[in-house]
Design an enzyme around this catalytic site. Sequence first.
Site, PDB file in Angstrom:
ATOM      1  N   GLU A  23      22.156 -21.950  23.683  1.00 49.00           N
ATOM      2  CA  GLU A  23      22.278 -23.374  23.349  1.00 49.00           C
ATOM      3  C   GLU A  23      20.894 -23.882  23.023  1.00 49.00           C
ATOM      4  OE1 GLU A  23      23.773 -26.261  26.168  1.00 49.00           O
ATOM      5  OE2 GLU A  23      25.449 -24.924  26.536  1.00 49.00           O
ATOM      6  N   GLU A  43      32.088 -26.176  19.125  1.00 48.08           N
ATOM      7  CA  GLU A  43      32.374 -26.285  20.551  1.00 48.08           C
ATOM      8  C   GLU A  43      32.751 -27.736  20.808  1.00 48.08           C
ATOM      9  OE1 GLU A  43      29.556 -24.750  23.484  1.00 48.08           O
ATOM     10  OE2 GLU A  43      30.269 -26.259  24.922  1.00 48.08           O
ATOM     11  N   HIS A  84      20.621 -22.497  27.960  1.00 44.48           N
ATOM     12  CA  HIS A  84      20.059 -23.548  27.109  1.00 44.48           C
ATOM     13  C   HIS A  84      18.542 -23.529  27.266  1.00 44.48           C
ATOM     14  CE1 HIS A  84      20.329 -28.130  25.942  1.00 44.48           C
ATOM     15  NE2 HIS A  84      19.409 -27.485  25.244  1.00 44.48           N
ATOM     16  N   THR A 138      21.990 -33.923  31.500  1.00 44.93           N
ATOM     17  CA  THR A 138      22.673 -32.826  30.809  1.00 44.93           C
ATOM     18  C   THR A 138      23.013 -33.331  29.418  1.00 44.93           C
ATOM     19  OG1 THR A 138      24.591 -31.347  30.871  1.00 44.93           O
ATOM     20  CG2 THR A 138      24.929 -33.560  31.753  1.00 44.93           C
ATOM     21  N   THR A 139      23.488 -32.443  28.539  1.00 46.49           N
ATOM     22  CA  THR A 139      23.817 -32.864  27.178  1.00 46.49           C
ATOM     23  C   THR A 139      24.853 -33.984  27.241  1.00 46.49           C
ATOM     24  OG1 THR A 139      23.564 -30.524  26.647  1.00 46.49           O
ATOM     25  CG2 THR A 139      24.398 -31.951  24.900  1.00 46.49           C
ATOM     26  N   HIS A 190      21.769 -23.454  35.786  1.00 42.35           N
ATOM     27  CA  HIS A 190      21.450 -24.048  37.091  1.00 42.35           C
ATOM     28  C   HIS A 190      20.856 -23.068  38.095  1.00 42.35           C
ATOM     29  CE1 HIS A 190      22.470 -27.861  35.741  1.00 42.35           C
ATOM     30  NE2 HIS A 190      23.784 -27.770  35.822  1.00 42.35           N
ATOM     31  N   ASN A 225      27.666 -20.475  31.863  1.00 36.80           N
ATOM     32  CA  ASN A 225      26.338 -21.061  31.637  1.00 36.80           C
ATOM     33  C   ASN A 225      25.541 -20.941  32.939  1.00 36.80           C
ATOM     34  OD1 ASN A 225      24.252 -23.070  31.805  1.00 36.80           O
ATOM     35  ND2 ASN A 225      25.056 -23.971  29.945  1.00 36.80           N
ATOM     36  N   GLY A 245      29.547 -24.088  33.417  1.00 31.81           N
ATOM     37  CA  GLY A 245      28.359 -23.880  34.235  1.00 31.81           C
ATOM     38  C   GLY A 245      28.442 -24.534  35.597  1.00 31.81           C
ATOM     39  N   HIS A 276      31.882 -28.503  28.825  1.00 35.61           N
ATOM     40  CA  HIS A 276      31.257 -29.649  29.486  1.00 35.61           C
ATOM     41  C   HIS A 276      32.210 -30.251  30.498  1.00 35.61           C
ATOM     42  CE1 HIS A 276      28.076 -32.395  30.217  1.00 35.61           C
ATOM     43  NE2 HIS A 276      27.351 -31.712  29.350  1.00 35.61           N
ATOM     44  N   ARG A 298      15.659 -25.403  26.720  1.00 33.45           N
ATOM     45  CA  ARG A 298      15.284 -26.769  26.358  1.00 33.45           C
ATOM     46  C   ARG A 298      13.831 -26.840  25.935  1.00 33.45           C
ATOM     47  NH1 ARG A 298      17.830 -31.498  27.726  1.00 33.45           N
ATOM     48  NH2 ARG A 298      19.953 -31.219  28.405  1.00 33.45           N
ATOM     49  N   ARG A 306      12.923 -27.080  31.309  1.00 31.29           N
ATOM     50  CA  ARG A 306      13.145 -27.558  32.686  1.00 31.29           C
ATOM     51  C   ARG A 306      13.924 -26.554  33.535  1.00 31.29           C
ATOM     52  NH1 ARG A 306      17.666 -32.255  31.881  1.00 31.29           N
ATOM     53  NH2 ARG A 306      16.150 -33.103  30.438  1.00 31.29           N
ATOM     54  N   HIS A 307      14.652 -25.641  32.882  1.00 29.99           N
ATOM     55  CA  HIS A 307      15.299 -24.585  33.673  1.00 29.99           C
ATOM     56  C   HIS A 307      15.063 -23.205  33.046  1.00 29.99           C
ATOM     57  CE1 HIS A 307      18.443 -25.743  30.854  1.00 29.99           C
ATOM     58  NE2 HIS A 307      18.876 -26.762  31.574  1.00 29.99           N
TER      59      HIS A 307
HETATM   60  N1  PXP Z   1      28.513 -26.737  26.627  1.00 33.36           N
HETATM   61  C1  PXP Z   1      27.369 -27.411  26.352  1.00 33.36           C
HETATM   62  C2  PXP Z   1      27.008 -27.627  24.932  1.00 33.36           C
HETATM   63  C3  PXP Z   1      26.535 -27.864  27.387  1.00 33.36           C
HETATM   64  O1  PXP Z   1      25.402 -28.510  27.085  1.00 33.36           O
HETATM   65  C4  PXP Z   1      26.895 -27.598  28.710  1.00 33.36           C
HETATM   66  C5  PXP Z   1      25.989 -28.037  29.832  1.00 33.36           C
HETATM   67  O2  PXP Z   1      24.820 -27.317  29.811  1.00 33.36           O
HETATM   68  C6  PXP Z   1      28.087 -26.885  28.954  1.00 33.36           C
HETATM   69  C7  PXP Z   1      28.880 -26.489  27.903  1.00 33.36           C
HETATM   70  C8  PXP Z   1      28.523 -26.563  30.347  1.00 33.36           C
HETATM   71  O3  PXP Z   1      28.855 -27.740  31.014  1.00 33.36           O
HETATM   72  P1  PXP Z   1      29.058 -27.727  32.587  1.00 33.36           P
HETATM   73  O4  PXP Z   1      27.775 -27.314  33.195  1.00 33.36           O
HETATM   74  O5  PXP Z   1      29.447 -29.131  32.890  1.00 33.36           O
HETATM   75  O6  PXP Z   1      30.172 -26.747  32.862  1.00 33.36           O
END
Ligand code: PXP
Length: 238
Positions: free
Chosen positions: A69, A150, A42, A99-100, A9, A6, A212, A190, A44, A48-49
Amino acid sequence: MRLCVNIDHFATMREARGGLEPDPVTAAQLCELYGAEGIVCHLREDRRHINDRDLRLLRETVKTKLDLEMAITDEILQIAIETLPDLVTLVPEKRKELTTESGLDVIREGEKVAHAIRLLHENDIEVSLFVDPLDEQIEAAAEAGADIIEIHTGEFANARSEEEMLEQLDRIKAAAAYAKTLDLGVNAGHGINYVNIRYITAIREIDELSIGHALIARAMFVGLPKAVEDMLQRVRGF
Ligand code: PXP
């Protein structure tokens, strides 16, 4: 097990100055070059990013697999259909969250989710639903027509004791096994980092990881190629 990175960032850092760098599209190319098997971003509602230009260029340049996403809104659904990512992962989205924060409530939002899945399927886009490791949510995901779930690993990653962590891990294991009995593909993501990943890679039913924050944080110190390679080593168990 596949590693998808991901790259949100990189765009977060770019937006801190509102300029052009660092470019998440360049980051995606490097991730692929060093072995990532997919790129996740993602888009959004508040942009924002990742923004529309990033998504467009990512679609043109990602050679492995592009996982978009997104929240279920008419605007973003339309963009998904125009962009044709390889996979859409539907997530809940709150304006103020960092974050989500949790999985989708597929039980409560079943009809809305099923409608979005139908639209995406009509355009040959596979659909994954980000859900907490709960049998009822997984059943609802299958009923809504999802191809993949997921599993939200955030509670596992944020556990404050070993006991709590192992408890959360058991939930993830059970959820992954249950999803397979319903013929669903199983992704997870996540909060997965270089340390806790060893528990997750032990779960054979998980097909793909979405990582990510930890990877990008490490990339700031050691460079993106090494951060990707280090994570890949852990995913592949050597
Ligand atoms: N999966 C989903 C659905 C997410 O929203 C995120 C964060 O954007 C991730 C995975 C990745 O999480 P992390 O950035 O904590 O690795």
